[in-house]
Design an enzyme around this catalytic site. Sequence first.
Site, PDB file in Angstrom:
ATOM      1  N   SER A 178       0.825  -1.207   0.000  1.00 48.57           N
ATOM      2  CA  SER A 178       0.000   0.000   0.000  1.00 48.57           C
ATOM      3  C   SER A 178       0.860   1.258   0.000  1.00 48.57           C
ATOM      4  O   SER A 178       0.603   2.211  -0.748  1.00 48.57           O
ATOM      5  CB  SER A 178      -0.921   0.010   1.226  1.00 48.57           C
ATOM      6  OG  SER A 178      -1.846  -1.054   1.177  1.00 48.57           O
ATOM      7  N   GLY A 228      -5.865  -4.101  -8.159  1.00 47.68           N
ATOM      8  CA  GLY A 228      -7.028  -3.263  -7.931  1.00 47.68           C
ATOM      9  C   GLY A 228      -6.648  -1.968  -7.243  1.00 47.68           C
ATOM     10  O   GLY A 228      -7.187  -0.899  -7.555  1.00 47.68           O
ATOM     11  N   SER A 267     -13.706   1.202   2.267  1.00 45.60           N
ATOM     12  CA  SER A 267     -12.774   0.949   1.174  1.00 45.60           C
ATOM     13  C   SER A 267     -11.695   2.013   1.152  1.00 45.60           C
ATOM     14  O   SER A 267     -11.962   3.170   0.817  1.00 45.60           O
ATOM     15  CB  SER A 267     -13.493   0.914  -0.177  1.00 45.60           C
ATOM     16  OG  SER A 267     -12.546   0.845  -1.231  1.00 45.60           O
ATOM     17  N   GLN A 300      -9.335   2.031  -0.945  1.00 47.54           N
ATOM     18  CA  GLN A 300      -9.077   2.344  -2.352  1.00 47.54           C
ATOM     19  C   GLN A 300      -9.973   3.483  -2.830  1.00 47.54           C
ATOM     20  O   GLN A 300      -9.510   4.416  -3.493  1.00 47.54           O
ATOM     21  CB  GLN A 300      -9.297   1.102  -3.213  1.00 47.54           C
ATOM     22  CG  GLN A 300      -8.314  -0.027  -2.957  1.00 47.54           C
ATOM     23  CD  GLN A 300      -8.641  -1.268  -3.774  1.00 47.54           C
ATOM     24  OE1 GLN A 300      -9.617  -1.289  -4.519  1.00 47.54           O
ATOM     25  NE2 GLN A 300      -7.824  -2.298  -3.636  1.00 47.54           N
ATOM     26  N   ASP A 311      -7.370  -8.121   3.894  1.00 46.92           N
ATOM     27  CA  ASP A 311      -6.575  -8.985   3.019  1.00 46.92           C
ATOM     28  C   ASP A 311      -6.043 -10.223   3.723  1.00 46.92           C
ATOM     29  O   ASP A 311      -5.509 -11.127   3.073  1.00 46.92           O
ATOM     30  CB  ASP A 311      -5.399  -8.204   2.424  1.00 46.92           C
ATOM     31  CG  ASP A 311      -5.842  -7.204   1.373  1.00 46.92           C
ATOM     32  OD1 ASP A 311      -6.852  -7.471   0.685  1.00 46.92           O
ATOM     33  OD2 ASP A 311      -5.202  -6.151   1.241  1.00 46.92           O
ATOM     34  N   ARG A 338      -3.172 -14.156  -2.721  1.00 46.81           N
ATOM     35  CA  ARG A 338      -3.387 -14.463  -1.302  1.00 46.81           C
ATOM     36  C   ARG A 338      -4.043 -15.840  -1.117  1.00 46.81           C
ATOM     37  O   ARG A 338      -3.769 -16.530  -0.130  1.00 46.81           O
ATOM     38  CB  ARG A 338      -4.202 -13.358  -0.638  1.00 46.81           C
ATOM     39  CG  ARG A 338      -3.519 -12.002  -0.756  1.00 46.81           C
ATOM     40  CD  ARG A 338      -3.955 -11.006   0.275  1.00 46.81           C
ATOM     41  NE  ARG A 338      -3.479  -9.673  -0.079  1.00 46.81           N
ATOM     42  CZ  ARG A 338      -2.248  -9.216   0.124  1.00 46.81           C
ATOM     43  NH1 ARG A 338      -1.351  -9.996   0.703  1.00 46.81           N
ATOM     44  NH2 ARG A 338      -1.905  -7.987  -0.230  1.00 46.81           N
TER      45      ARG A 338
END
Length: 448
Positions: A29, A101, A174, A176, A327, A403
């Site tokens: 990230s 993503g 989120s 993102q 995640d 993952r």
Amino acid sequence: MSGHGTPIPMTSHASTGLNGTADVPGDKSISHRSLILGAMSVGETRITGLLEGEDVLDTGRAMRAFGAEVTDHGGGEWSVHGVGVGGFAEPENVIDCGNSGTGVRLIMGSMATSPITATFTGDASLNGRPMGRVTDPLALFGTQAVGRKQGRLPMTLVGAADPVPVRYVVPVPSAQVKSAVLLAGLNAPGKTVVIEKEATRDHTERMLAGFGAEITVEETDEGRVITLTGQPELKPQTIIVPRDPSSAAFPVCAAVITPGSDVLVPNIGLNPTRAGLFFTLQDMGADLTFENMREESGEPVADLRARFSPDLKGIEVPAERAASMIDEYPVLSVVASFAEGKTHMPGVKELRVKESDRIDAMAKGLRLNGVTVDEGDDWWTVHGLGHGNVPGGETCASQLDHRIAMSFMVMGMAANAPVSIDDGQPIATSFPIFEPLMAALGARVERT
């Protein structure tokens, strides 16, 4: 890379103990955001410890396409000569975001308020993921998006020529989406406000402040209110990327379920919006300790030691913890298989729209290997069998998801029979050194 090569089947065998130091890659990230904010600054940003997985390398290539000078100096040392907020050039070719993503959504946000047009694509997995959750709020700035049915890639974005600031309530947790809106707000006049009802990872807010943006965060009755003043001149930074807690999850969880294990993961990022897995493992009875607590580049960091924990117990994972470990649920479900009793995981609807439907993918693989799993739209429950009682012995589909692939490799390290996956190639997107790192600790993972 958008093309997916020849599958790499892999098999993981039981280990007699994992021991040593696990130098996991840099935080994914933070690596994405370092490249993007470096490209939006004026001057040279220096980055140490950048994750050199395919996802992040794709983001670096995208920043070059927008006009920034991105240089790999070797050994995780990178530099970015930025073009400033609003300085992106129109790319000559399609931007390929591979499997990421995070990468595509953050890059879309970063260019959405510049008067340029860009087309985005990715691999089969990314091209199947919905983009409406980010293009809808970007449209409020004046950005136009044209993609395939249901808002899927390939997609062309036409940046807003005269952007306006927005006030946006994030409908589902989120990071993102929040980050895409904040990045778009950088080149909009006035104040852009993002409100999230549940806190998500806050790397973007921390890094924006570090780069000199005027940004405030308030806890209110509405939720977490983030206010960004647009059109700043971002100042280049020197960034030390901490080790990725999401990558650390794999050697840590493997050590917890594998007899005779004692593994140290140094320099791990412990941002409270990312560390939910480690607290959950402790709640289950895992032997985890944090050593040498400190702060680096505005992020809390520590050395994490994980030891074999034979008396794990199933628990109710707090729903409010989901955003801080979203995640890590796949590998947590593997640990839950080796615990006594049920582990219930609510509030995880986001897992349905990751690189794969991660609840479905893990549930199918766990069931194949002898573990009972119940599931709903936004929850799942793993019925743990206890240490020494997980059969294993089957081949699971990785669903083009790194993952999922690594989680089943962890399972094989402690199951009674080897566990296989149909394709381990996606592992390289986030953890390119997974195989040699785990082998150095004593794991036996073979390409078959």
